[in-house]
Design an enzyme around this catalytic site. Structure first.
Site, PDB file in Angstrom:
ATOM      1  N   ASP A  13      -6.010  -2.927 -12.028  1.00  0.00           N
ATOM      2  CA  ASP A  13      -7.081  -2.079 -12.751  1.00  0.00           C
ATOM      3  C   ASP A  13      -7.924  -3.061 -13.600  1.00  0.00           C
ATOM      4  OD1 ASP A  13      -5.248   0.284 -12.174  1.00  0.00           O
ATOM      5  OD2 ASP A  13      -3.800  -0.557 -13.454  1.00  0.00           O
ATOM      6  N   LYS A  16     -12.024  -3.751  -9.933  1.00  0.00           N
ATOM      7  CA  LYS A  16     -12.361  -4.367  -8.488  1.00  0.00           C
ATOM      8  C   LYS A  16     -13.314  -3.586  -7.838  1.00  0.00           C
ATOM      9  CE  LYS A  16      -7.955  -4.856  -7.543  1.00  0.00           C
ATOM     10  NZ  LYS A  16      -7.338  -4.725  -8.815  1.00  0.00           N
ATOM     11  N   GLY A  40      -5.725   2.065  -7.040  1.00  0.00           N
ATOM     12  CA  GLY A  40      -6.921   2.894  -7.054  1.00  0.00           C
ATOM     13  C   GLY A  40      -8.084   2.358  -7.650  1.00  0.00           C
ATOM     14  N   HIS A  41      -9.283   2.621  -7.276  1.00  0.00           N
ATOM     15  CA  HIS A  41     -10.647   1.964  -7.704  1.00  0.00           C
ATOM     16  C   HIS A  41     -11.443   3.020  -8.179  1.00  0.00           C
ATOM     17  CE1 HIS A  41      -9.538  -1.631  -6.192  1.00  0.00           C
ATOM     18  NE2 HIS A  41      -9.955  -1.424  -4.786  1.00  0.00           N
ATOM     19  N   THR A 128       5.077   3.865  -7.947  1.00  0.00           N
ATOM     20  CA  THR A 128       4.093   4.981  -7.774  1.00  0.00           C
ATOM     21  C   THR A 128       4.774   6.301  -7.048  1.00  0.00           C
ATOM     22  OG1 THR A 128       3.069   4.398  -5.748  1.00  0.00           O
ATOM     23  CG2 THR A 128       2.133   3.711  -7.914  1.00  0.00           C
ATOM     24  N   GLN A 223      -4.373  -4.004  -6.302  1.00  0.00           N
ATOM     25  CA  GLN A 223      -3.606  -4.481  -7.415  1.00  0.00           C
ATOM     26  C   GLN A 223      -3.937  -5.802  -7.914  1.00  0.00           C
ATOM     27  OE1 GLN A 223      -1.561  -3.653  -4.260  1.00  0.00           O
ATOM     28  NE2 GLN A 223      -1.042  -1.556  -4.950  1.00  0.00           N
TER      29      GLN A 223
END
Length: 427
Positions: A13, A16, A40-41, A128, A223
């Site tokens: 997080d 990136k 997630g991005h 998750t 990650q």
């Protein structure tokens, strides 16, 4: 051969997506090499915000070919949903390539993930619940389903039968759940086959040929370093290798072809899920960082744990990844603090330790040793060069650079695509 690896230097997080997107217009291929839809991005383009979970960030850059490498685990339903969402917003997704050797997250992998976490109770890892770990476990146990298996119904059926022979015993006898039917899983997976077939190819060949033709290839990790299965805060880690070495095994491109390794650092530190976090703030400062920084997981929706910058972790990331550069993100979030603590070492059993302890027990008991740097109150979101930053912000960046062991070549001063100060070009 301009091949670059871009990865998280903390617990993920770090921003990136912004960094990849910044380079996206200058590179020919952007490759996801590990992880799945647990990473997630968020990418902001103009007034549009895009949340990407499985797809490489390069999918938002015209002219760039996004690639899902063999080291990624793919949930076909998530993939198709994400593609559909982007298509509805006018994004061209037709250039996407998917490795036929990437492993498929099956419905039973998701089920096993969720029931295992519930069963562990207080000892849970904080996954998750998306089937990532069980899919990687199947891969290592050689009972996994690969994308290419979707195009041979006989092989697919045999593999699902073999996997469920054991998993149904686990589900029914240990977890008191219903058994999962083989034909139901096969039918669902076959239903995805034709929809994703246009994207499936030999990505190892494509990428190596691209490098031979002097194309620019960017490898994008999910990650972060401290979540690496080998080099992270085990067992509170992901099930793959986000570190630089994972870029090679997860794409089929050899290490001699990598020219630069860029680590993404947040100007403070965050973490999602369980596990040790020496600089975590459980006070007003932590809440302010969370609120101002919008610290909520893109994929999980969980609030991120927040803390001050940890230079011990940054130095560790430099070492295990062979980092050549840092991209420092979210510097603007720190605007308004009169004093900003930075963790320069740990205290463990009364002793000062300046490197990350290899012992899990020691790391759990590590207490941060802080140095305090003067803050700034000026708005920095309009800064276009390093000299535009307030003097104290400049000094903060210089201090982090010296402590971390690699040059800071770019600085994020806001969420937008254009809110970045580029000090040294990555290309």
């Amino acid at each position: 051969m301009p091949a670059l690896v871009l990865l998280g230097a903390q617990w993920g997080d770090e921003g990136k997506g912004k960094a990849t997107d910044l380079l996206g217009g200058s590179v020919d291929y952007v490759v996801r090499y590990q992880g799945g839809n647990n990473a997630g991005h968020t990418v902001v383009v103009g007034d549009q915000k895009y949340a990407l979970h499985l797809l490489p960030s390069g999918i938002l850059s015209p002219g760039c070919t996004p690639v899902i490498g063999n080291g990624v685990v793919v949930d076909p339903s998530v993939l198709l949903s994400e593609l559909s969402g982007l298509n509805e917003r006018g994004v061209d997704t037709s250039k996407l390539l998917i490795s036929g050797n990437a492993h498929v997250i099956t419905p039973y992998n998701v089920t096993v993930d969720k029931v295992t976490e519930r069963f562990l109770g207080k000892r849970k890892i904080g996954t998750t619940g998306r089937g990532i770990g069980p899919t990687y476990a199947d891969k290592i146990n050689r009972v996994g389903i690969r994308v290419q298996d979707l195009y041979d119904e006989s092989i697919l059926t045999q593999k699902v039968e073999a996997a469920l022979d054991v998993k149904n015993q686990l589900l029914t006898k240990l977890y008191n759940r219903r058994a999962i039917a083989v034909d139901q899983v096969v039918e669902e997976l076959l239903g995805y086959a034709e929809q994703i077939k246009p994207y499936v190819t030999d990505t190892v060949l494509v990428l190596n040929q691209a490098l031979e033709e002097d194309k620019v290839v960017l490898f994008e990790g999910g990650q972060g370093t401290l979540l690496d299965i080998d080099h992270g805060t085990y067992p509170f880690v992901t099930s793959s290798n986000p570190t630089a070495g994972g870029a090679c095994t997860g794409s089929g491109v050899g290490p001699t072809k990598i020219s630069r390794v860029i680590g993404i650092l947040k100007a403070y530190t965050t973490r999602v899920g369980a596990g040790p976090f020496p600089t975590e703030l459980l006070d007003e400062d932590g809440e302010a960082l969370r609120r101002i920084g919008g610290e909520r997981g893109v994929t999980t929706g969980r609030d991120r744990r927040c803390g001050w910058f940890d230079a011990v972790i940054a130095r560790y990331a430099t070492r295990v990844n062979g980092l050549t550069d840092f991209f420092l993100t979210k510097l603007d979030v720190l605007t308004g603090w009169e004093q900003i603590p930075v963790c320069v070492a740990y205290e463990i059993d009364g002793k000062r330790v300046e490197e990350l302890p290899y012992s899990q027990t020691d790391f759990h008991h590590a207490k941060p040793v802080y140095e305090t740097l003067p803050g700034w109150s000026e708005d920095i979101t309009k800064a276009k060069s390093f000299s535009d930053l307030p003097k104290n912000a400049q000094n903060y960046v210089k201090a982090l650079e010296e402590m971390s062991g690699a040059p800071i070549s770019a600085i994020g001063v806001g969420p937008g695509r254009d809110e970045t100060i580029e000090i040294n070009s990555f290309l």
